[in-house]
Design a protein around this motif. Sequence first.
Motif, short mmCIF file in Angstrom:
data_model
loop_
_atom_site.label_atom_id
_atom_site.label_comp_id
_atom_site.label_asym_id
_atom_site.label_seq_id
_atom_site.Cartn_x
_atom_site.Cartn_y
_atom_site.Cartn_z
N ASP A 1 0.77 -1.34 0.13
CA ASP A 1 0.05 -0.05 -0.03
C ASP A 1 0.89 1.16 0.03
OD1 ASP A 1 -2.08 1.80 0.14
OD2 ASP A 1 -2.42 1.40 2.36
N MET A 2 1.36 1.67 -1.11
CA MET A 2 2.35 2.60 -1.36
C MET A 2 1.54 3.90 -2.00
SD MET A 2 5.64 0.43 -2.68
CE MET A 2 6.47 -0.83 -1.48
N PRO A 3 2.14 5.12 -1.77
CA PRO A 3 1.95 6.19 -2.40
C PRO A 3 1.81 5.98 -3.99
CG PRO A 3 3.57 6.96 -0.97
CD PRO A 3 3.58 5.34 -0.97
N ALA A 4 2.60 5.24 -4.91
CA ALA A 4 2.72 5.27 -6.19
C ALA A 4 1.29 4.24 -6.73
CB ALA A 4 3.70 4.62 -6.77
N VAL A 5 1.12 3.33 -5.63
CA VAL A 5 0.03 2.33 -6.10
C VAL A 5 -1.29 3.16 -5.96
CG1 VAL A 5 -1.08 0.24 -5.27
CG2 VAL A 5 1.49 0.32 -5.17
N ASN A 6 -1.47 4.03 -5.03
CA ASN A 6 -2.51 4.76 -4.82
C ASN A 6 -2.90 5.69 -6.10
OD1 ASN A 6 -4.11 4.46 -1.98
ND2 ASN A 6 -2.15 3.99 -1.83
N ALA A 7 -1.39 6.36 -6.18
CA ALA A 7 -1.60 7.32 -7.45
C ALA A 7 -2.14 6.72 -8.60
CB ALA A 7 -0.51 7.79 -7.63
N LEU A 8 -1.72 5.31 -8.91
CA LEU A 8 -2.06 4.71 -10.20
C LEU A 8 -3.69 4.48 -9.83
CD1 LEU A 8 -1.67 3.15 -12.78
CD2 LEU A 8 -0.97 1.00 -11.26
N GLN A 9 -4.08 4.02 -8.92
CA GLN A 9 -5.52 3.50 -8.76
C GLN A 9 -6.42 4.85 -8.96
OE1 GLN A 9 -7.26 1.25 -9.10
NE2 GLN A 9 -8.19 0.50 -7.32
N ALA A 10 -5.65 6.16 -8.45
CA ALA A 10 -6.60 7.51 -8.67
C ALA A 10 -6.46 7.82 -10.33
CB ALA A 10 -5.78 8.40 -7.94
N LEU A 11 -5.50 7.45 -10.94
CA LEU A 11 -5.32 7.72 -12.38
C LEU A 11 -6.29 7.10 -13.17
CD1 LEU A 11 -3.89 8.72 -15.08
CD2 LEU A 11 -2.23 6.88 -14.58
N MET A 12 -6.37 5.82 -12.87
CA MET A 12 -7.35 4.77 -13.38
C MET A 12 -8.77 5.29 -13.09
SD MET A 12 -5.40 1.14 -13.64
CE MET A 12 -5.50 0.96 -11.87
N CYS A 13 -9.21 5.50 -11.94
CA CYS A 13 -10.53 5.97 -11.47
C CYS A 13 -10.80 7.20 -12.47
CB CYS A 13 -10.67 6.30 -10.19
SG CYS A 13 -10.63 5.11 -9.03
N PHE A 14 -10.06 8.33 -12.62
CA PHE A 14 -10.36 9.53 -13.30
C PHE A 14 -10.54 9.36 -14.74
CE2 PHE A 14 -7.67 11.91 -10.00
CZ PHE A 14 -8.71 12.24 -9.13
N HIS A 15 -9.65 8.38 -15.54
CA HIS A 15 -9.96 7.78 -16.85
C HIS A 15 -11.26 6.93 -17.06
CE1 HIS A 15 -6.21 9.45 -18.46
NE2 HIS A 15 -5.49 8.63 -18.08
N ALA A 16 -11.26 6.29 -15.95
CA ALA A 16 -12.58 5.19 -16.19
C ALA A 16 -13.82 6.02 -16.09
CB ALA A 16 -12.36 4.19 -14.99
N SER A 17 -13.70 7.26 -15.37
CA SER A 17 -14.92 8.03 -15.04
C SER A 17 -15.53 8.54 -16.24
CB SER A 17 -14.49 9.37 -14.05
OG SER A 17 -13.88 10.13 -14.76
N ARG A 18 -14.52 8.77 -17.20
CA ARG A 18 -15.20 9.38 -18.61
C ARG A 18 -15.42 8.14 -19.73
NH1 ARG A 18 -11.64 11.92 -21.09
NH2 ARG A 18 -9.52 11.58 -20.00
N PHE A 19 -15.32 6.99 -19.32
CA PHE A 19 -15.32 5.95 -20.25
C PHE A 19 -16.81 5.96 -21.21
CE2 PHE A 19 -13.06 1.57 -20.34
CZ PHE A 19 -13.41 1.18 -21.80
N ASP A 20 -17.78 5.99 -20.46
CA ASP A 20 -19.04 6.23 -21.18
C ASP A 20 -19.23 7.32 -22.18
OD1 ASP A 20 -19.85 3.84 -19.95
OD2 ASP A 20 -20.99 4.70 -18.50
N ALA A 21 -18.47 8.44 -21.86
CA ALA A 21 -18.71 9.66 -22.80
C ALA A 21 -17.60 9.65 -24.07
CB ALA A 21 -18.19 10.87 -21.92
N ARG A 22 -16.82 8.46 -23.89
CA ARG A 22 -15.86 8.38 -24.87
C ARG A 22 -16.28 7.76 -26.37
NH1 ARG A 22 -11.63 5.08 -24.36
NH2 ARG A 22 -10.05 6.37 -25.21
N THR A 23 -17.46 7.21 -26.30
CA THR A 23 -18.15 6.71 -27.46
C THR A 23 -19.43 7.12 -27.63
OG1 THR A 23 -18.86 4.73 -26.26
CG2 THR A 23 -16.56 4.50 -27.60
#
Length: 410
Positions: A231-253
Amino acid sequence: MEQQALLPHLFRTEYRKIVSVLCSLFGLEHIAIAEDLVSDTFLTAAELWAIHGIPDKPQAWLYVVAKNKARNYLKRNALFKQKITGDLLYLAGASEEMDIDFSEKNIQDSQLAMMFTISDPCIPTEAQVALALNLLCGFGVQELADAFLTSKEAIYKRLSRAKKKLRAAPIKIEQPGAADIRNRIGSVLTTVYLLFNEGYYSVSQDLPLRKEFCAEAMRLTQLLIENESTDMPAVNALQALMCFHASRFDARTNDRGELVLYQDQDSSLWNRELIQQGVYFLNRSSVGTQVSRYHLEAGIAYWHTHQEDSPEKWENILQGYNQLLQIAYSPIAALNRTFALAKTAGNATAIIEAEKLQLTGNHFYYSLLGYLYEEIDPAKALLHYQNALRLAASPTDKAIVTKRIRQLSG
């Protein structure tokens, strides 16, 4: 849930768990045996459930059957039993049954061990991603062939070569120690990051499959977060990155399945819950003194979840790219930076920076130049879009460029 829907669902969620436990038990040299036993377990389920109906606890049923099949295999194959399980069986007495632990903790521990094993740098990154999808996510060879736009035979070869290299290393499947985590967490995060990108930026037209790839990457990262040692800072940062990207999934098509560029997306389709989760993990990542590429990319993605097209938003995105290029330079990141530069300093300034990159083999390069030249020199913009169309590989990319050409041609 009826059997027709339940069994494929369980295959997706339980196959990977059972395979991880058996692989941890048998070792890398016997991955094929573990996979065969698990596949046979689901085949038995399909046959018996069709006759007798779905058991009350189908998950537990699968675990019991998998245990029995593993034990029966060991009994039938004395040489294998002596070589692989001698310490466990013979020291305890030949009459004792081998204990195969399918507790939630052991499943998570086994999956964590597998993550560090298949992320070993002795195999190429594309093979790491394929192994992660196959062993840790339960995707079959045909699904991988569809996702990577290749043949089943090519996927078989990729997986078998990767497994052969891991066996030859030789590498054990075991819980990583503090030194292993420190030395290899970067490789693990790269594998998960590429797995997410395979879903988010995939050229495959199978939208549900792409979403599942992203969901699996987020699930694996959550496993790392739930383990105290990873449970490291970089791991949490990666999860944050994926959450932000995934939040726009339905608007991408759009309704026709065509990709919608960021500036044309309907922000009402953005998933606010995922954005909030991203903020939560980004806050958790802000401890310590080290800033990883995932921190910076998460920060950039965070500002992309802001609807308003404000100078503050694009200035923060630009500064994020400036820092990212210093610690993890990539031509695509440099290209993306020029879009933010256009928003803050104008298209003419962005064109100068973009043309310095000379990414003449990349259709995104010409697409961006086409976009930047639209108001300055429409004829030049059209030439760039035509170059982009010539280089675009996927039908989705070709459709986007073709649309811009038609709009520009009036």
